[in-house]
Design an enzyme around this catalytic site. Sequence first.
Site, PDB file in Angstrom:
ATOM      1  N   HIS A   1       0.879   9.199   3.213  1.00  0.00           N
ATOM      2  CA  HIS A   1       0.548   7.895   3.804  1.00  0.00           C
ATOM      3  C   HIS A   1       1.054   7.767   5.240  1.00  0.00           C
ATOM      4  O   HIS A   1       0.364   7.218   6.096  1.00  0.00           O
ATOM      5  CB  HIS A   1       1.129   6.749   2.972  1.00  0.00           C
ATOM      6  CG  HIS A   1       0.260   6.328   1.825  1.00  0.00           C
ATOM      7  ND1 HIS A   1      -1.043   5.886   1.996  1.00  0.00           N
ATOM      8  CD2 HIS A   1       0.493   6.266   0.501  1.00  0.00           C
ATOM      9  CE1 HIS A   1      -1.555   5.581   0.806  1.00  0.00           C
ATOM     10  NE2 HIS A   1      -0.652   5.802  -0.123  1.00  0.00           N
TER      11      HIS A   1
ATOM     12  N   GLN B   1       0.928   0.787   4.189  1.00  0.00           N
ATOM     13  CA  GLN B   1       0.223   0.003   3.173  1.00  0.00           C
ATOM     14  C   GLN B   1       0.526  -1.492   3.257  1.00  0.00           C
ATOM     15  O   GLN B   1      -0.135  -2.293   2.591  1.00  0.00           O
ATOM     16  CB  GLN B   1       0.572   0.511   1.769  1.00  0.00           C
ATOM     17  CG  GLN B   1       0.090   1.924   1.512  1.00  0.00           C
ATOM     18  CD  GLN B   1       0.444   2.374   0.116  1.00  0.00           C
ATOM     19  OE1 GLN B   1       1.561   2.803  -0.129  1.00  0.00           O
ATOM     20  NE2 GLN B   1      -0.499   2.259  -0.814  1.00  0.00           N
TER      21      GLN B   1
ATOM     22  N   GLY C   1       5.371   3.853  -5.800  1.00  0.00           N
ATOM     23  CA  GLY C   1       5.682   4.173  -4.416  1.00  0.00           C
ATOM     24  C   GLY C   1       4.924   3.236  -3.489  1.00  0.00           C
ATOM     25  O   GLY C   1       3.858   2.726  -3.860  1.00  0.00           O
TER      26      GLY C   1
ATOM     27  N   CYS D   1      -3.481   4.915  -6.286  1.00  0.00           N
ATOM     28  CA  CYS D   1      -2.881   4.405  -5.055  1.00  0.00           C
ATOM     29  C   CYS D   1      -3.114   2.900  -4.994  1.00  0.00           C
ATOM     30  O   CYS D   1      -4.222   2.444  -5.263  1.00  0.00           O
ATOM     31  CB  CYS D   1      -3.541   5.090  -3.859  1.00  0.00           C
ATOM     32  SG  CYS D   1      -2.877   4.558  -2.276  1.00  0.00           S
ATOM     33  N   LEU D   2      -2.081   2.163  -4.627  1.00  0.00           N
ATOM     34  CA  LEU D   2      -2.230   0.700  -4.547  1.00  0.00           C
ATOM     35  C   LEU D   2      -3.279   0.303  -3.506  1.00  0.00           C
ATOM     36  O   LEU D   2      -3.842  -0.776  -3.592  1.00  0.00           O
ATOM     37  CB  LEU D   2      -0.887   0.042  -4.210  1.00  0.00           C
ATOM     38  CG  LEU D   2       0.213   0.173  -5.283  1.00  0.00           C
ATOM     39  CD1 LEU D   2       1.508  -0.446  -4.780  1.00  0.00           C
ATOM     40  CD2 LEU D   2      -0.221  -0.466  -6.602  1.00  0.00           C
TER      41      LEU D   2
ATOM     42  N   HIS E   1       2.705  12.202  -2.164  1.00  0.00           N
ATOM     43  CA  HIS E   1       1.679  11.155  -2.012  1.00  0.00           C
ATOM     44  C   HIS E   1       2.104  10.135  -0.947  1.00  0.00           C
ATOM     45  O   HIS E   1       1.308   9.778  -0.072  1.00  0.00           O
ATOM     46  CB  HIS E   1       1.447  10.477  -3.376  1.00  0.00           C
ATOM     47  CG  HIS E   1       0.475   9.347  -3.346  1.00  0.00           C
ATOM     48  ND1 HIS E   1      -0.753   9.399  -3.983  1.00  0.00           N
ATOM     49  CD2 HIS E   1       0.519   8.128  -2.749  1.00  0.00           C
ATOM     50  CE1 HIS E   1      -1.410   8.260  -3.767  1.00  0.00           C
ATOM     51  NE2 HIS E   1      -0.652   7.472  -3.033  1.00  0.00           N
ATOM     52  N   GLU E   2       3.364   9.702  -1.015  1.00  0.00           N
ATOM     53  CA  GLU E   2       3.831   8.696  -0.044  1.00  0.00           C
ATOM     54  C   GLU E   2       3.969   9.296   1.350  1.00  0.00           C
ATOM     55  O   GLU E   2       3.667   8.638   2.347  1.00  0.00           O
ATOM     56  CB  GLU E   2       5.169   8.084  -0.496  1.00  0.00           C
ATOM     57  CG  GLU E   2       5.103   7.329  -1.822  1.00  0.00           C
ATOM     58  CD  GLU E   2       3.963   6.334  -1.909  1.00  0.00           C
ATOM     59  OE1 GLU E   2       3.646   5.680  -0.903  1.00  0.00           O
ATOM     60  OE2 GLU E   2       3.368   6.237  -2.997  1.00  0.00           O
TER      61      GLU E   2
HETATM   62 NI    NI Z   1      -0.849   5.542  -2.181  1.00  0.00          NI
END
Ligand code: NI
Length: 184
Positions: free
Chosen positions: A142, A49, A44, A96-97, A138-139
């Site tokens: 963000h 991000q 995701g 998470c990236l 999760h997304e």
């Molecule tokens: Ni993330």
Amino acid sequence: MIYPIVMYGDPVLRQKAKDIEPGTDVQSLVDDMFETMHAANGVGLAAPQIGKSIRLFVVDGRVIEDEPSMQDFTKVFVNPVMLEELGTPWEYEEGCLSIPNIREKVSRKERLKISYFDENWISHEEIFDGLRARIIQHEYDHIEGKMFVDYLTPLKKRLLKGKLADISKGKVDTEYRILAPQKK
Ligand code: NI
């Protein structure tokens, strides 16, 4: 175009992202987000991000190869609204990236109902559960300015403090390009 991924500590990750003007052409941005996410092996990626405080995220579960429910889970969420979260909370180890090399168990409800537009501005209302719901939660966080580490206990947070500080300085090993807020 592959964007560098914004690291933990950047204020853009803490803003409540703004709705996109309906009808705006988002196709090339969506393509770039998929390209960026695939290059980083993510499931995701949310617009904050890549430094854009707008309500857009993409998911692609195919990278989780041993999970049948993920194989057709490729989606674009534009201006999503979380309508309901239901069911028994369950724990799953999230990553998470924007927080490389840290994975921690997070408890979330098992099912959700969400409305959103796709990249062609067709509106949808859908129910997701299990791992699909997890990824969307999760997304969605963000674009609300939240990150998974917010859910950890004070003790866990304290233990991760040094690592998180290093990440915001860019002192972290990744196989993708990053943008760290405190890198001098
Ligand atoms: Ni993330």
